[in-house]
Every structure is written in structure tokens, then in C-alpha cells.
Design an enzyme around this catalytic site. Structure first.
Site, short mmCIF file in Angstrom:
data_model
loop_
_atom_site.label_atom_id
_atom_site.label_comp_id
_atom_site.label_asym_id
_atom_site.label_seq_id
_atom_site.Cartn_x
_atom_site.Cartn_y
_atom_site.Cartn_z
N ASP A 121 6.15 7.17 -3.45
CA ASP A 121 7.18 7.40 -2.44
C ASP A 121 7.96 6.10 -2.24
O ASP A 121 7.52 5.03 -2.65
CB ASP A 121 6.55 7.85 -1.10
CG ASP A 121 5.63 6.79 -0.49
OD1 ASP A 121 4.86 6.17 -1.26
OD2 ASP A 121 5.69 6.56 0.73
N GLU A 186 2.64 6.17 1.03
CA GLU A 186 2.20 4.84 1.47
C GLU A 186 3.10 4.29 2.56
O GLU A 186 2.63 3.66 3.51
CB GLU A 186 2.17 3.86 0.28
CG GLU A 186 1.55 2.50 0.59
CD GLU A 186 2.51 1.48 1.20
OE1 GLU A 186 2.05 0.50 1.80
OE2 GLU A 186 3.75 1.68 1.08
#
Ligand code: ZN
Length: 484
Positions: A121, A186
Site C-alpha cells: 500500500d 502498513e
């Protein structure tokens, strides 16, 4: 013996010890030359694979309904095409919707696995129009790959998988099982990614010998006193707690105020906390950092860092002078949010402040809270955790005597021969925190040569990576994995 002689003898003996300790530091070998582009020719091709990953706009959000789930699915679906040998030879599992776990079976089942982490991400790209190349263009131009994730941190995901791809094509099998653990959230805490992987590993009774996650850069020009780039490998990570300060008051009309108000009490409490920032301490990580820095700094610094037993207070004083270095020596407290009355002419019946605290390894959230309470209590202010579920205790300091530590050093020597490697205290949070009960030693390094200017692109505008730098990153992973 007359006093004068005794004093002179003591001073001489003292100077002799200081000098002996300083001179016992081995001199630094002359820095080696960086790899030439010719030497990196064999790593060509990685740029196209990174660019392909950048084009998926996998922006994570605290509110999952705002995410483009299709982009995440498309990235995951594209991986087998980009890394076919990895997907043929390694077992891949999906855990939940944002976690990928690959297992590369080692030859020796008695050895505990190594975990290599990354996340797929990215953070949003504000000011998209201001970018020289679109944040999700994956443009390759002017010697760079452009876009979100080129530094944080699709770059290591692509490099680790491409390294495996190349090693597989040469028939390589690691001695120790290697787990690639990739989360897709994350940037928003890792609860749907790394946390689920760690939970699953725990359920299976898996203990890892060590783990490598994103972290410090191969820092170029960031520490003026050093004569070469420094690879800053995080061996510890500060903890995190938001503390809420609260005061209550009478409320009522502001035209006839009492001598003390809730707003004033909060202000006094915040001022008192700033006036007493807490004592400084040189812990294991910083001591190791300074000790290993000695060969690369001028003689004066070498004297100081070699004799912390006497110059420790001086070093602490000097480090306290700058926010960057002060953060290495103490749990930091920053007042961030303030709240008082909602109206100009009304006294607050309740006022509050948030103190954002980063906890030094060796301390814990309860101790931090206690200390804050001691300081603010006399103003009638109460301190408590603002969000109990976001408290992170500091991560333990990892050993510098492990196979992975030595493997990282060797791989850096191959990919960044001009740099020196140092242990460091990492102050940002990563996915690593989720693995604290899984991995015995945890290291945090982003194997890219970066200047302060490069780092500004991380979470900022014009994030990009130079192709030669990217090829070194691949070289790093190829050497590292090849030695496990
Ligand atoms: Zn990251």
C-alpha cells in the site's frame, strides 16, 4: 607526594586513558568506489517491474470504504506474471484481503526461518497536479522511476521478489526457509496485513530467527561529521502513546471569570511539560551507533565517542541541542491538540490537550504516564491514554551478533561499497511491531542511497528512485538472500 604532583599525575593518567581508548579505534579503510553503471548492467529490467507495481493506485485508508479495493486485487493478480518463477516454486497464501505470505522452503528444516517484510500500500498523493510525473504513472524518464511507492516501499517488494526470481533461475535453494511477508495496510497501522500474518505464524508455532523490514536509508550527506554514506539499520524502535490531559472548570459566563480556569490549567500543564522535557540517556542502541561511527569521524569526535565514560554528559548536552539527535536520547513529548471552550464568551467547563509521546527503549507507557501525571497533577490536571488501542510499547533492541546482521553487512558491502553500516534507533513505526513475539531479532533498513532531498519525496511530492539506485537495491537483496 606534594599535592601538585599528585594532581598532575592524575591528569596525566586520565589523558593517557582517554588517548589510549581513542587510538584503539581501528582506522577506517578508505571508502571504496560506488558501483559503476556497467557493473549494474546485470540488474537491468527491475525498473520495468517496479514501474508496473507503481501503476496500481493502492492507497490505504483508515476508512476501508474509501479504498479502491480493485487496485489492490489487480496488483496481487499481476504478481505471478511479473515474477513467474517465484510463483511456480514458492507457496503463496493470502490471509484476509491484505496480506500475502510466501514460503521458500529451506534445505535445513532445523533452522528457524528468516522473514523479509514489505508492504504494497502507499499513502495518498496530495497536490497531484504539482507532480512532474503523475504519482501513479510509473513513468521511466531521465534515469528515474517515478511515482508513489518507488521509495516507500514497493521498491523493496519488487527487489526482493526479483532477487528470488534470479536466484531460482540459477537453481538456488536457501539453507534456511525464507518467508516473504507483505501487508497491504502498513500506512494505516497494519491490522489487516502484518498483524494477521503474525497471528497466523503464532498459531502455527513458527518462530523466526530474524526479520528485515523497511527502515533507515543508506544516508548520504545527512550526518555532516561522517566521511562517507551511512547505512542506518534500525535495531530498535521507539514506542508510541497519545496522552490526554484533562481539566474541569466551573463553566459560566466569561465576563466574571474566577482566578483559575480549566483552559489556564491545561496551558500551565503543557508549559510545565515543555519546561521539563525529561532526562537524557545513552542506551545500548545509541552507544553502539556512536561506537561504530568512530572510524568515520574526525579525531575530536573520536575522542568524545571513545570515552563516553567521561564525555557522556557532554555528548548528551550536545545532542540535546537538536530535535533530531535529542530524540535518540529521551522519550519525546509533543503537545499537538488543544481544546477549550467552544465559544468566545463562555468559560470552559472542560479543557484538554493531547501529548504525543515517542517512548525510548528501556522505558514503557506506564512509566511515561506516571511521570506526566507527576508534572501536571499539581495543576489539577489528569492524564490518561487517549486511545488505549494505539499504544505501542518500544520494541526491544536487537542483537548485533546474528547471521542476518552479518549478511546485511556483506550485502551492503556488495551493493553500496562506499558506505559504512551502523545500528540505529528508528523513531517511526513500521509493520515490524506486529512481529515482536515472532522474530528473535528485527532489523529495519531500506537499501537505497538517499539524501534528505530524496527522503522529502517519501509521503511528499515527486517520489522517485534513480534506476542505478534501484539496481543496487536488487543487488543487495540478491546477495542477502543468496547467503541465507
Ligand atoms: Zn513504508
Amino acid at each position: 607526594m606534594p599535592l601538585v604532583l599528585a594532581v598532575s599525575a592524575t591528569i596525566l593518567a586520565f589523558m593517557a586513558i582517554v588517548l589510549a581508548r581513542t587510538l584503539s579505534v581501528p582506522g577506517a579503510a578508505a571508502p571504496r568506489a560506488p558501483l559503476s553503471s556497467l557493473e549494474l548492467e546485470s540488474a537491468a529490467g527491475i525498473e520495468d517491474k517496479l514501474a508496473a507495481l507503481v501503476r496500481f493506485a493502492t492507497i490505504s485508508s483508515w476508512d476501508a470504504s474509501l479504498e479502491n479495493a480493485a487496485a489492490f486485487e489487480a496488483l496481487i493478480a499481476a504478481l505471478p506474471g511479473l515474477f513467474p518463477q517465484v510463483h511456480a516454486a514458492l507457496a503463496r497464501e493470502r490471509i484476509g484481503d491484505r496480506a500475502l505470505l510466501y514460503a521458500w522452503q529451506g534445505k535445513d528444516p532445523a533452522l528457524e526461518p528468516a522473514i523479509l517484510c514489505a508492504h504494497f500500500d502507499v499513502v495518498p498523493a496530495e497536490d497531484e497536479a504539482g507532480w512532474r510525473h503523475g504519482p501513479f504513472s510509473g513513468d521511466i524518464d531521465d534515469g528515474f522511476v517515478w511515482g508513489r511507492g518507488t521509495q516507500d516501499i514497493k521498491v523493496t517488494l519488487a527487489s526482493a521478489l526479483e532477487a528470488a526470481e534470479r536466484l531460482l533461475s540459477r537453481g538456488f535453494q536457501p539453507r534456511r526457509t525464507i518467508l516473504f511477508a507483505f501487508g497491504g495496510d502498513e500506512e494505516v497501522g497494519g491490522n489487516r496485513g502484518a498483524a494477521l500474518i503474525a497471528k497466523e505464524l503464532a498459531r502455527r508455532g513458527t518462530r523466526a530467527a530474524f526479520l528485515l523490514d523497511e527502515g533507515g536509508p543508506v544516508a548520504k550527506g545527512m550526518l555532516a561529521m561522517a566521511d562517507r554514506p551511512l547505512a542506518l539499520v534500525g535495531i530498535a524502535e521507539k514506542g508510541y502513546i497519545d496522552v490526554r490531559l484533562e481539566a474541569t472548570g466551573s463553566g459560566g459566563h466569561a465576563s466574571m471569570p474566577p482566578r483559575r480556569t480549566a483552559t489556564g490549567d491545561i496551558a500551565r500543564a503543557v508549559a510545565a511539560l515543555e519546561a521539563k522535557p525529561g532526562s537524557t540517556r545513552i542506551g545500548f542502541t545509541v552507544k553502539s551507533f556512536l561506537g561504530r561511527l568512530r572510524p568515520y569521524v574526525p579525531f575530536g569526535y573520536r575522542v568524545l565517542f571513545s570515552n563516553l565514560w567521561v564525555f557522556g554528559p557532554l555528548v548528551r548536552l550536545a545532542f540535546s541541542g537538536s530535535p533530531t539527535t535529542a530524540a535518540l536520547l529521551r522519550s519525546t513529548r509533543a503537545a499537538t491538540m488543544l481544546e477549550g471552550s467552544p465559544k468566545e464568551n463562555v468559560l470552559a467547563s472542560h479543557a484538554s490537550a493531547i501529548i504525543n509521546v515517542r517512548i525510548l527503549p528501556g522505558e514503557d507507557s506506564l512509566g511515561v504516564l506516571d511521570r506526566i501525571m507527576q508534572i501536571v497533577g499539581r495543576f489539577g490536571v489528569v492524564a490518561s491514554p487517549a486511545h488505549a488501542d494505539s499504544v505501542v510499547e518500544p520494541l526491544p533492541e536487537s542483537s548485533l551478533d546474528t547471521e542476518l546482521w552479518r549478511a546485511i553487512e556483506a550485502a551492503l558491502g556488495t551493493a553500496f561499497p562506499e558506505a559504512a553500516m551502523l545500528p540505529f534507533l528508528f523513531s517511526a513505526g513500521t509493520d515490524t511491531k506486529h512481529y515482536r513475539h515472532i522474530a528473535r531479532a528485527m532489523y529495519r533498513l531500506t537499501p537505497l542511497l538517499q539524501t534528505s532531498e530524496d527522503l522529502a519525496g517519501v509521503h511528499g511530492r515527486d517520489e522517485r528512485v534513480e534506476i542505478s539506485n534501484l539496481r543496487r537495491c536488487l543487488r543487495f537483496y540478491e546477495t542477502l538472500i543468496g547467503s541465507l
